[in-house]
Design a protein around this motif. Structure first.
Motif, PDB file in Angstrom:
ATOM      1  N   THR A  16       0.721  -1.265  -0.002  1.00 36.42           N
ATOM      2  CA  THR A  16      -0.062  -0.165  -0.035  1.00 36.42           C
ATOM      3  C   THR A  16       0.678   1.154  -0.110  1.00 36.42           C
ATOM      4  O   THR A  16       0.145   2.217  -0.115  1.00 36.42           O
ATOM      5  CB  THR A  16      -0.894  -0.015   1.158  1.00 36.42           C
ATOM      6  N   PRO A  41      -7.149  -0.730   4.464  1.00 38.21           N
ATOM      7  CA  PRO A  41      -8.061  -0.667   3.349  1.00 38.21           C
ATOM      8  C   PRO A  41      -8.208   0.759   2.462  1.00 38.21           C
ATOM      9  O   PRO A  41      -8.138   0.516   1.411  1.00 38.21           O
ATOM     10  CB  PRO A  41      -9.171  -0.805   4.146  1.00 38.21           C
ATOM     11  N   GLU A  42      -7.913   1.727   3.245  1.00 44.61           N
ATOM     12  CA  GLU A  42      -8.013   2.918   2.361  1.00 44.61           C
ATOM     13  C   GLU A  42      -7.013   3.141   1.578  1.00 44.61           C
ATOM     14  O   GLU A  42      -7.067   3.441   0.252  1.00 44.61           O
ATOM     15  CB  GLU A  42      -7.860   4.239   3.646  1.00 44.61           C
ATOM     16  N   ARG A  45      -7.390   0.535  -1.338  1.00 44.98           N
ATOM     17  CA  ARG A  45      -8.205   0.849  -2.347  1.00 44.98           C
ATOM     18  C   ARG A  45      -7.740   1.844  -3.311  1.00 44.98           C
ATOM     19  O   ARG A  45      -7.676   1.688  -4.556  1.00 44.98           O
ATOM     20  CB  ARG A  45      -9.668   1.334  -1.807  1.00 44.98           C
ATOM     21  N   GLU A  46      -6.873   2.812  -2.475  1.00 41.58           N
ATOM     22  CA  GLU A  46      -6.159   3.679  -3.630  1.00 41.58           C
ATOM     23  C   GLU A  46      -5.229   3.182  -4.662  1.00 41.58           C
ATOM     24  O   GLU A  46      -5.291   3.448  -5.812  1.00 41.58           O
ATOM     25  CB  GLU A  46      -5.335   4.808  -2.752  1.00 41.58           C
ATOM     26  N   VAL A  48      -5.224   0.036  -5.767  1.00 41.24           N
ATOM     27  CA  VAL A  48      -6.085  -0.917  -6.805  1.00 41.24           C
ATOM     28  C   VAL A  48      -7.003   0.052  -7.606  1.00 41.24           C
ATOM     29  O   VAL A  48      -6.840  -0.480  -8.859  1.00 41.24           O
ATOM     30  CB  VAL A  48      -6.883  -1.442  -5.807  1.00 41.24           C
ATOM     31  N   GLU A  49      -7.485   1.023  -7.127  1.00 39.44           N
ATOM     32  CA  GLU A  49      -7.991   1.840  -8.054  1.00 39.44           C
ATOM     33  C   GLU A  49      -7.161   2.514  -9.265  1.00 39.44           C
ATOM     34  O   GLU A  49      -7.556   2.698 -10.396  1.00 39.44           O
ATOM     35  CB  GLU A  49      -8.705   3.102  -7.318  1.00 39.44           C
ATOM     36  N   ARG A  52      -6.398  -0.350 -11.826  1.00 34.10           N
ATOM     37  CA  ARG A  52      -7.610  -0.462 -12.560  1.00 34.10           C
ATOM     38  C   ARG A  52      -7.696   0.673 -13.400  1.00 34.10           C
ATOM     39  O   ARG A  52      -8.097   0.327 -14.745  1.00 34.10           O
ATOM     40  CB  ARG A  52      -8.569  -0.705 -11.564  1.00 34.10           C
ATOM     41  N   ASP A  59      -6.772  -6.743  -6.708  1.00 31.56           N
ATOM     42  CA  ASP A  59      -7.561  -6.426  -5.666  1.00 31.56           C
ATOM     43  C   ASP A  59      -6.886  -6.295  -4.421  1.00 31.56           C
ATOM     44  O   ASP A  59      -5.919  -6.766  -4.322  1.00 31.56           O
ATOM     45  CB  ASP A  59      -8.464  -7.902  -5.612  1.00 31.56           C
ATOM     46  N   PHE A  60      -7.678  -5.821  -3.375  1.00 33.91           N
ATOM     47  CA  PHE A  60      -7.066  -5.459  -2.060  1.00 33.91           C
ATOM     48  C   PHE A  60      -7.361  -6.674  -1.057  1.00 33.91           C
ATOM     49  O   PHE A  60      -8.447  -7.242  -1.286  1.00 33.91           O
ATOM     50  CB  PHE A  60      -7.461  -4.181  -1.483  1.00 33.91           C
ATOM     51  N   TRP A  62      -6.793  -7.651   2.800  1.00 31.88           N
ATOM     52  CA  TRP A  62      -6.289  -7.268   4.253  1.00 31.88           C
ATOM     53  C   TRP A  62      -5.412  -8.178   4.756  1.00 31.88           C
ATOM     54  O   TRP A  62      -5.872  -9.531   4.935  1.00 31.88           O
ATOM     55  CB  TRP A  62      -7.583  -6.836   4.958  1.00 31.88           C
TER      56      TRP A  62
END
Length: 254
Positions: A16, A41-42, A45-46, A48-49, A52, A59-60, A62
């Protein structure tokens, strides 16, 4: 991009931020489907986004790799599920760095650092490598550090854990290599990202080296792509120094 990792799946721990993030992004750019693992997770997601948005697959997943076999085994199981049943490439990157002197290090810190930096990747590899063998092969990349072989007055605890990972790299290459699983390591030098227009305090440690500057996470990621790909198919058990010459050449003070 050349898509050197097309069709492969990869699990990157500590993905991350910093080096782990750069490796995850580089793998995805080369066509791999990536499980981005970390505790936030925050931030996950950043990452992963971003992958993508550039057309990559990620994919994340945890994980709090506290050193317990249960946590490592759970991550291996969930990553395999997210990645469609298998992990082709494992990058043991997650780690923590307390920079205290030896006398200032308490037992709780000692145990925590070894748990995260050594026990967690040990049991994660124990969970992933046999599945790689059953699948016909795979690649494991460990992260070492230049201070595992070049002593500095602080951080003895951290450097010893990275020395352990470099030793495990050679042992695992001997253990798993004959069964189709290549195991290698990367030893980064001083890798930091300074703010625009600012000089990072760690810059001084690279003065007088052949590179004469700090490295970038992307430089380490390029090495990881090489070790994960077919170009390194005859490479087993090495520690690849990506350190601007810090450990290979005499540093000339200027």
């Amino acid at each position: 991009m050349s898509m050197r990792l097309a069709g492969r799946t990869a699990l990157v721990t500590g993905a991350t931020s910093n080096i782990g993030r750069a490796i995850a992004e580089a793998f995805a750019a080369e066509g791999a489907q990536v499980a981005v693992s970390g505790r936030s997770p925050e931030r996950g997601r950043e990452v992963v986004e971003g992958i993508r948005a550039r057309g990559g697959l990620a994919d994340f997943v945890w994980a709090d790799l506290d050193g317990s076999a249960a946590a490592s085994t759970a991550l291996a199981r969930e990553a395999a599920r997210v990645l469609g049943g298998r992990v082709d490439v494992l990058v043991n990157n997650a780690g923590i760095y307390p920079g205290d002197t030896t006398a200032a290090t308490d037992e709780k810190t000692f145990d925590e650092v070894y748990a995260v930096n050594v026990k967690a990747p040990f049991f994660l590899t124990a969970a992933v490598a046999p599945a790689m063998v059953d699948a016909g092969g795979g690649t494991i990349i460990n992260l070492g550090s230049w201070i595992a072989r070049l002593g500095i007055p602080v951080g003895a605890l951290y450097s010893s854990t990275k020395g352990a990972m470099e030793t495990l790299t050679r042992a695992w290459a001997a253990e798993f290599g004959p069964h189709g699983v290549r195991v290698n390591a990367i030893s980064p030098g001083v890798v930091q990202t300074a703010a625009p227009g600012e000089v990072h305090p760690a810059e001084v440690m690279m003065k007088g080296t052949p590179a004469g500057r700090m490295g970038t996470p992307e430089a380490v990621a390029d090495a990881a792509v090489y070790l994960a790909g077919d170009e390194s198919s005859f490479v087993h058990g090495i520690v690849l120094d990506v350190d601007g010459g810090r450990t290979a050449a005499a540093v000339i003070a200027g």
